[in-house]
Design an enzyme around this catalytic site. Structure first.
Site, PDB file in Angstrom:
ATOM      1  N   ILE A  28      48.715  18.395  21.738  1.00 59.43           N
ATOM      2  CA  ILE A  28      49.241  19.224  22.823  1.00 59.43           C
ATOM      3  C   ILE A  28      48.028  19.801  23.557  1.00 59.43           C
ATOM      4  O   ILE A  28      46.932  19.878  23.016  1.00 59.43           O
ATOM      5  CB  ILE A  28      50.193  20.339  22.339  1.00 59.43           C
ATOM      6  CG1 ILE A  28      49.524  21.213  21.272  1.00 59.43           C
ATOM      7  CG2 ILE A  28      51.489  19.759  21.837  1.00 59.43           C
ATOM      8  CD1 ILE A  28      50.429  22.354  20.786  1.00 59.43           C
ATOM      9  N   ASP A  29      48.227  20.186  24.806  1.00 58.79           N
ATOM     10  CA  ASP A  29      47.130  20.636  25.643  1.00 58.79           C
ATOM     11  C   ASP A  29      46.473  21.901  25.088  1.00 58.79           C
ATOM     12  O   ASP A  29      47.100  22.680  24.360  1.00 58.79           O
ATOM     13  CB  ASP A  29      47.623  20.917  27.064  1.00 58.79           C
ATOM     14  CG  ASP A  29      48.213  19.692  27.732  1.00 58.79           C
ATOM     15  OD1 ASP A  29      47.790  18.575  27.388  1.00 58.79           O
ATOM     16  OD2 ASP A  29      49.107  19.856  28.586  1.00 58.79           O
ATOM     17  N   LYS A  30      45.231  22.115  25.482  1.00 57.50           N
ATOM     18  CA  LYS A  30      44.474  23.284  25.045  1.00 57.50           C
ATOM     19  C   LYS A  30      45.261  24.578  25.267  1.00 57.50           C
ATOM     20  O   LYS A  30      45.349  25.416  24.368  1.00 57.50           O
ATOM     21  CB  LYS A  30      43.145  23.340  25.806  1.00 57.50           C
ATOM     22  CG  LYS A  30      42.347  24.620  25.590  1.00 57.50           C
ATOM     23  CD  LYS A  30      41.160  24.694  26.530  1.00 57.50           C
ATOM     24  CE  LYS A  30      40.481  26.047  26.420  1.00 57.50           C
ATOM     25  NZ  LYS A  30      39.366  26.204  27.398  1.00 57.50           N
TER      26      LYS A  30
END
Length: 303
Positions: free
Chosen positions: A137-139
């Site tokens: 998942i994105d930062k």
């Protein structure tokens, strides 16, 4: 050495080249770009330039990326929130702001650094930089991730993702009022030709992408939704919500730039994760509430 070519749009003309190029790829830092410019690995219209060069519309920028140096993953005590763990698999609740695995510009403080400290065994299928990592998942998205502790478990979890049997549900606060209570966004996603760091809905060099959504609450100018992924493309929910003109609140890449909210990053949380245990076949499902800053934003909107 990899070679990338970009064409400057009207929107980007007049920018310094050492500031513009990092916007094409989130893993490129400005210091890297300045080094590549000095090494003449970056050219504009076939010629070398200086870091303060201001680009013009239709300039053709060529970036030649040197072979990456080998990164050493250093275990770090990051006090990860491990929701579940057995000898084959674990589930971790990643905080917003944490990168999943080391990369140029992010050698430390990643989820993998923390896993190397807290977990005895991790699968090796994805190599030394991404041990155990099955999906990402994105930062600036928080929430649940499954991690494989051996290669057999890794292969099983990847097959479940490919078969679309993993239950992944996200909570998001988006701009505007969504009129339909439920809906499905079926729109292919590919890389934006003008900005490599961004994804977009396109028919060119794209992959199918399907997101189901359900409205949970409506406010004056925002909507609280739950999104269920049928596929798992890069930035999928963020791209799809922008596509229907309801970008995720706080999203620095796909949302309105002038909107300031008391949240650092997009209001997006991977709250539910369900899958079949790779050995026992038992169905496992886990949930975590939205992080505190997102909960405070919801309280503010409700008032």
């Amino acid at each position: 050495m990899e070679k990338y070519t970009f064409t400057v749009t009207q929107e980007n003309k007049g920018q310094r080249i050492d500031k513009l190029i990092p916007s094409f790829d989130q893993e490129w830092t400005r210091s890297q770009i300045q080094t590549w410019i000095k090494e003449e690995n970056i050219q504009v219209n076939g010629e070398s330039v200086k870091g303060n060069y201001k680009v013009s519309e239709d300039d053709e920028i060529v970036v030649m990326v040197p072979e990456p140096e080998t990164l050493e993953v250093v275990p770090e005590d990051l006090n990860l929130d491990i929701v579940y763990e057995d000898q084959d698999v674990l589930v971790v609740n990643k905080p917003r702001g944490m990168v999943v695995h080391p990369a140029p510009g992010h050698p430390n403080g990643t989820l993998v650094n923390g896993l190397m400290h807290q977990v005895k065994d991790l699968s090796g299928i994805n190599g030394v930089i991404r041990p155990g990592i099955v999906h990402r998942i994105d930062k600036d998205t928080s929430g649940l991730l499954m991690v494989a502790k051996n290669d057999n478990a890794h292969e099983s979890l990847v097959k479940q993702l490919q078969a679309k049997t993993v239950n992944r549900r996200y909570k998001a606060i988006v701009h505007g009022n969504i009129q339909h209570d439920v809906g499905t966004i079926d729109a292919p996603i590919g890389r934006d030709k003008q900005e490599r760091q961004r994804m977009t809905v396109t028919d060119e060099q794209s992959r199918d992408a399907v997101t189901h959504f359900k409205v949970l609450e409506r406010y004056d100018h925002y909507t609280y939704v739950e999104c269920q992924l049928e596929t798992g493309r890069t930035h999928q929910i963020r791209v799809h919500m922008k596509y229907i003109d309801h970008p995720v609140a706080g999203d620095p890449k796909y949302g309105p730039r002038k909107k300031s909210l008391p949240i650092d990053g997009q209001a997006l949380h991977a709250g539910v994760l369900g899958f079949e245990h790779p050995v026992s076949g038992e169905w496992l499902e886990f949930s975590r509430e939205v992080p505190e800053d997102m909960e405070q934003l919801l309280k503010r909107l409700r008032r």
